[in-house]
Design an enzyme around this catalytic site. Structure first.
Site, PDB file in Angstrom:
ATOM      1  N   ASN A 154       0.834  -1.210   0.000  1.00  0.00           N
ATOM      2  CA  ASN A 154       0.000   0.000   0.000  1.00  0.00           C
ATOM      3  C   ASN A 154       0.870   1.262   0.000  1.00  0.00           C
ATOM      4  O   ASN A 154       2.063   1.188   0.254  1.00  0.00           O
ATOM      5  CB  ASN A 154      -0.917  -0.036   1.236  1.00  0.00           C
ATOM      6  CG  ASN A 154      -1.994   1.035   1.184  1.00  0.00           C
ATOM      7  OD1 ASN A 154      -2.340   1.534   0.117  1.00  0.00           O
ATOM      8  ND2 ASN A 154      -2.505   1.401   2.349  1.00  0.00           N
ATOM      9  N   ILE A 156       1.820   3.035  -2.442  1.00  0.00           N
ATOM     10  CA  ILE A 156       2.834   3.025  -3.494  1.00  0.00           C
ATOM     11  C   ILE A 156       2.964   4.423  -4.102  1.00  0.00           C
ATOM     12  O   ILE A 156       4.012   4.775  -4.655  1.00  0.00           O
ATOM     13  CB  ILE A 156       2.490   1.940  -4.562  1.00  0.00           C
ATOM     14  CG1 ILE A 156       3.677   1.664  -5.494  1.00  0.00           C
ATOM     15  CG2 ILE A 156       1.256   2.312  -5.366  1.00  0.00           C
ATOM     16  CD1 ILE A 156       4.745   0.799  -4.909  1.00  0.00           C
ATOM     17  N   GLY A 471       8.299 -47.171  51.794  1.00  0.00           N
ATOM     18  CA  GLY A 471       7.264 -47.075  52.826  1.00  0.00           C
ATOM     19  C   GLY A 471       5.856 -47.313  52.318  1.00  0.00           C
ATOM     20  O   GLY A 471       4.884 -47.004  53.012  1.00  0.00           O
ATOM     21  N   SER A 473       3.963 -50.153  51.759  1.00  0.00           N
ATOM     22  CA  SER A 473       3.120 -51.083  52.522  1.00  0.00           C
ATOM     23  C   SER A 473       2.827 -50.544  53.912  1.00  0.00           C
ATOM     24  O   SER A 473       1.686 -50.571  54.373  1.00  0.00           O
ATOM     25  CB  SER A 473       3.802 -52.442  52.630  1.00  0.00           C
ATOM     26  OG  SER A 473       3.968 -52.982  51.334  1.00  0.00           O
ATOM     27  N   SER A 540       5.446 -51.056  41.122  1.00  0.00           N
ATOM     28  CA  SER A 540       4.966 -50.656  39.782  1.00  0.00           C
ATOM     29  C   SER A 540       5.942 -49.686  39.116  1.00  0.00           C
ATOM     30  O   SER A 540       5.633 -48.516  38.964  1.00  0.00           O
ATOM     31  CB  SER A 540       3.544 -50.086  39.835  1.00  0.00           C
ATOM     32  OG  SER A 540       3.355 -49.200  40.907  1.00  0.00           O
TER      33      SER A 540
END
Lengths: 647, 266
Positions: A154, A156, A471, A473, A540
């Site tokens: 633009n 120009i 720890g 259990s 796990s």
């Protein structure tokens, strides 16, 4: 009152094409739009008088931008604050122009505008060239999937309509856009103020052989919701209409037919489409519905479906994963950091989501990547990894534009958004499916909710993981006792105990360990279903196995990391196992010659190194009680009877 | 199919209505008996399989044209609607510094405020469109209003890819605009295709018709020979007059509509 005249459809393509105007501040976006409206004779007479009046008041010649900048504040400061939408027509089609603000501080408005666009014009001032916001806006067009782009050079006229200046800019623009994978449809020299190259080729720009702005406008096509892609039907709501359960939503891609078998994700449930419901009822029953339509369907089986579940066909379903990569833009004043939690909006679902990592932040000015950053600040773009609690249905953005995008919310406000990438992530779906095809689930007459209502609390799985000697259990037994005293039905599944019975056929190879955990996962989930507070105490060691255990009943599973270093555990050595392992009397012992993969995002971490057992018990018991509280409300969505709205 | 686009617009509106119904409660819809809110009401019936699952509210000033009241009573009866007619405070209570027509229009704003105060609505559905007026062109689909009912247009939240905000602070509310993206001509084409009833005042009598219906003291008919919907559509394809040209409060001063809207007008 009602008119009976025959309906006459419009003569031209009346679907509106939506174009967003983007670019740096003051490069003339609003002026260009004003000019376009004027030249196409789209302005109402009174509007012309109005802007002339408003311009005169401020001592200027006709200021085209006043058309769009309708707020007093916008006109007085000559800036655009919020996106506006203007409707106009040419002889070929109707258009909506979305004028987006160029100021950095209004980027959220630019993004709101771009999110609705079929195509874009990127406006560049011929004198100033590519500026900060030009580059940022161009990058965002790419990120947000706007692929039809015209570039307007633009003003120009201010460069004397100089071809040499245009050529320099042309090369700069093409090279920058190539780097962000954008191929512009045209790059047009224009003077918005003087009307050059808008509707017709300008004599002053005779060296330019390309298209005018109007011609490029006519080349754009409206976005079509993809009917040829795989079906995605995210459930928006479930209504009870008379005696029917109607699942409503919008088809985002593909199409469905009456009689089709649908696969619902993430639940993996199957059911057939019994009917496609419409109002008012026509003479013929609807048999198909395609992408883009808001529909309602009924199913042949009473399976559990709620808002957020995604229906597809059995082949080509979405992936299921609880971790994915996202390419995002960030809009919040508060920076995004690793560990932050947001509300993820994806299709019709919402999930809590945690930032697992920030891969990089991209500087849109020069496209350099900062890979050592600890945060993503306002208006930056970035690649991040997100993690949800459970696996959710996901489509890669490059595969499905409608379903592969996300928005992040915090405290009810949009913070950012972007697109999903699944590159390098595995589909977590397959593992839940039963091997035998002749198994049919029998529906319980008593629901999980009913049991919770009677008990006053819900069942759940509290999965302890940690090294031998951490720890697990000890704490599990003490927590069980503490909860029992408070009136809760509770039971501990302990590693050694289970291996004496249920899992006496299993050893310690990775495969047997996986099977061990799979069985415990299933049993603990059944106990939770039965309304029991089930605590499991297993090393796990593998993330994948724990993930599988979670997947059985993701909404009731809580991972609790019992944390102590290997040194501490080895010095405790309650069962003398570390000693045996060091001597080589036991092989594949976790921590010694078998790995332990610590949890990434456990729901609770309990540090046992300090050795204060009472504090640890209290911490866990409190967590459990908070999470099994039955308010009725939180379960509403899960209960079959409550999960629909009676119309 | 050249009118496939109406299906797309309808699907979008139904999607927005279902989002509102799922996420915002209590929810209500303002019904003005005009063409836009009739089309919207029709789509509500489509979205909810013949039902209107939330209250329908009319802000009553006693100043609608008699044909509008006749139409209201007839449609309430034919469609089995439950209508909550809410009285607006008198003009004498309005801000005296406002120009006269703006002051008159302000009554509905105040009526809405008292309704919100009484019934605690979190969401109000309104049938406004972006092409009606340049202030409305800047609206969001889910648009938050402060506790005073004001519209903070300088600080509107981002709205991206059909994910709408649904949380507002206690006492504040959301305006929900399901037909924001429709144009006047879309509404007429849809009204014709779906055979939706409209007030007869939209059709020309003695060379004049109402293009936009408002209260009788501040709304005027425009020159027109359109006696059918086809005529209206033809007229709109070529007209260069604004839809709301007959609405006095829009143009009393340069910012009169901005004043109204920021203070909570629809």
């Amino acid at each position: 009152m009602a008119h009976s005249a025959k309906y006459i459809p419009p003569t031209k393509d009346a679907e509106k094409l939506r174009i967003v105007m983007v670019g740096h501040v003051d490069h003339g976006k609003s002026t260009l739009v004003g000019r376009l409206l004027y030249d196409t004779k789209s302005l109402p007479d009174s509007k012309y008088v109005e802007i002339e009046k408003a311009s005169k008041k401020r001592g200027e010649v006709v200021e085209w931008s006043y058309l769009l900048d309708s707020f007093q504040a916008e006109r007085d400061q000559a800036i655009t604050i919020d996106t506006t939408q203007i409707f106009f027509s040419t002889e070929k089609r109707d258009f909506v122009i979305i004028d987006a603000p160029g100021h950095t501080e209004f980027l959220r408005n630019m993004i709101s505008g771009t999110a609705q666009a079929d195509a874009a014009f990127l406006v560049v001032d011929a004198e100033e060239g590519l500026q900060e916001q030009t580059r940022r806006h161009a990058y965002l067009l790419g990120l947000m999937g706007v692929s039809q782009i015209g570039v307007i050079v633009n003003k120009i006229d201010k460069c004397g309509y100089d071809k040499a200046r245009f050529d320099i800019l042309y090369n700069e623009i093409v090279s920058f856009l190539r780097d962000i994978d954008i191929r512009p449809m045209s790059i047009i020299p224009v003077s918005a103020r003087n009307g050059d190259n808008i509707l017709s080729a300008s004599e002053k720009l005779e060296w330019y052989r390309g298209k005018t702005l109007l011609e490029v406008l006519h080349d754009f096509t409206p976005y079509q919701t993809p009917t040829s892609q795989s079906l995605r039907f995210p459930v928006q709501d479930v209504y009870r209409v008379e005696e029917k359960r109607v699942f409503v939503g919008r088809i985002e891609s593909g199409f469905l037919r009456r009689g089709d078998t649908l696969l619902f994700s993430p639940t993996n449930e199957l059911a057939r489409v019994e009917s496609i419901e419409v109002w008012p009822k026509g003479d013929k029953q609807a048999v198909t519905a395609q992408a883009g339509l808001s529909i309602g369907i009924t199913l042949d089986k009473p399976i559990f479906v709620e808002r957020g579940h995604v229906a597809s066909h059995e082949d080509n379903p979405p992936m299921l994963s609880n971790v994915f990569r996202a390419h995002i833009f960030w809009l919040s004043d508060t920076s995004l950091k690793v560990g932050d939690t947001f509300r993820l909006h994806i299709n019709t679902a919402q999930y809590p989501v945690t930032v697992q990592s920030i891969e990089n932040v991209i500087k849109t000015e020069d496209l350099s990547k900062d890979e050592n950053t600890k945060q993503v600040s306002k208006n930056e773009v970035s690649y991040i990894t997100l993690r949800t609690r459970n696996a959710i249905p996901l489509d890669q953005y490059t595969e499905n534009k409608n379903t592969g995008r996300i928005v992040l919310y915090s405290k009810g406000r949009v913070c950012g958004g972007g697109t999903v990438s699944m590159e390098g992530y595995v589909d977590q779906r397959s593992r839940n499916q039963p091997k035998s095809e002749h198994i049919t689930k029998v529906a319980h007459l008593l629901s999980y909710t009913k049991r919770a209502e009677r008990n006053g609390y819900t069942g759940g799985v509290f999965w302890f993981t940690g090294l031998s000697g951490a720890g697990k259990s000890t704490l599990a037994m003490l927590v069980e006792q503490a909860l029992f005293k408070k009136g809760y039905q509770t039971y501990v599944l302990d590693g050694d105990n289970v291996r004496h019975g249920l899992n006496s056929d299993l050893g310690f190879s990775p495969k047997d360990r996986a099977e061990n955990i799979r069985r415990v996962g299933e049993v603990s989930a059944l106990m939770a279903d039965a309304g029991v507070v089930c605590i499991t105490a297993f090393i796990s060691p593998y993330r994948a196995d724990r993930h599988n255990a979670r997947e059985v009943r993701p909404d009731r599973f809580h991972e609790i990391y019992i944390k102590a270093s290997l040194d501490v555990c080895e010095s405790r050595d309650p069962k003398g196992l570390y000693k045996k392992a060091r001597k080589g009397e036991i092989s594949q012992f976790t921590g010694i010659d078998s790995p332990y993969e610590a949890p990434d995002n456990p729901e609770l971490t309990v540090d046992t190194e300090s050795g204060n057992i009472e504090e640890c018990v209290e911490q866990i018991a409190q967590y459990i009680i908070q999470n099994i509280e039955y308010s009725g409300q939180s379960l509403e969505n899960m209960a079959e009877k409550d999960n629909l709205r009676v119309l | 199919m050249p009118d496939r686009y109406l299906d797309k617009l309808e699907a979008e509106t139904i999607y927005i209505l279902r989002e509102a119904y799922n996420n915002v409660s209590p929810l209500g819809m303002l019904w003005s008996m005009g063409k836009d809110s009739n089309a919207l009401l029709w789509m509500i019936k489509k979205a909810f399989f013949g039902k209107v699952p939330f209250p329908l509210i009319q802000l009553e000033t006693g100043m609608e044209l008699p044909e509008v009241y006749q139409f209201r009573d007839k449609l309430v009866n034919e469609w089995g609607l439950e209508l909550d007619v809410h009285d607006c405070p008198p003009e004498g209570d309005m801000d005296k510094s406002l120009p006269p027509a703006t002051r008159s229009a302000m009554r509905k704003t105040e009526g809405l405020k008292s309704l919100l105060g009484n019934d605690g609505y979190k969401g109000i559905i309104a049938g406004i469109r972006r092409d009606e007026q340049s202030m409305r062109a800047k609206e969001r689909v889910f648009s938050p209003r402060s506790i005073d009912g004001d519209w903070d247009f300088k600080n509107q939240p981002a709205e991206i890819w059909d994910h709408y905000m649904s949380e507002v602070p206690e006492g504040a509310h959301l305006r929900i605009h399901p037909i924001l993206g429709w144009t006047e001509i879309d509404i007429w084409r849809y009204t014709q295709r779906e055979n939706i009833p409209v007030v007869p005042l939209y059709f020309a009598k003695n060379g004049k018709r109402y293009r936009s219906l408002g209260e009788k003291n501040i709304t005027f008919p425009v020159d027109s020979d359109a006696t059918t919907i086809e005529d209206i559509i033809k007229e709109l394809e070529t007209t260069k007059t604004l839809e709301r040209a007959g609405r006095a409060m829009d143009s009393e001063s340069e910012n009169s509509f901005e004043l109204l809207r920021t203070r909570g007008y629809m």
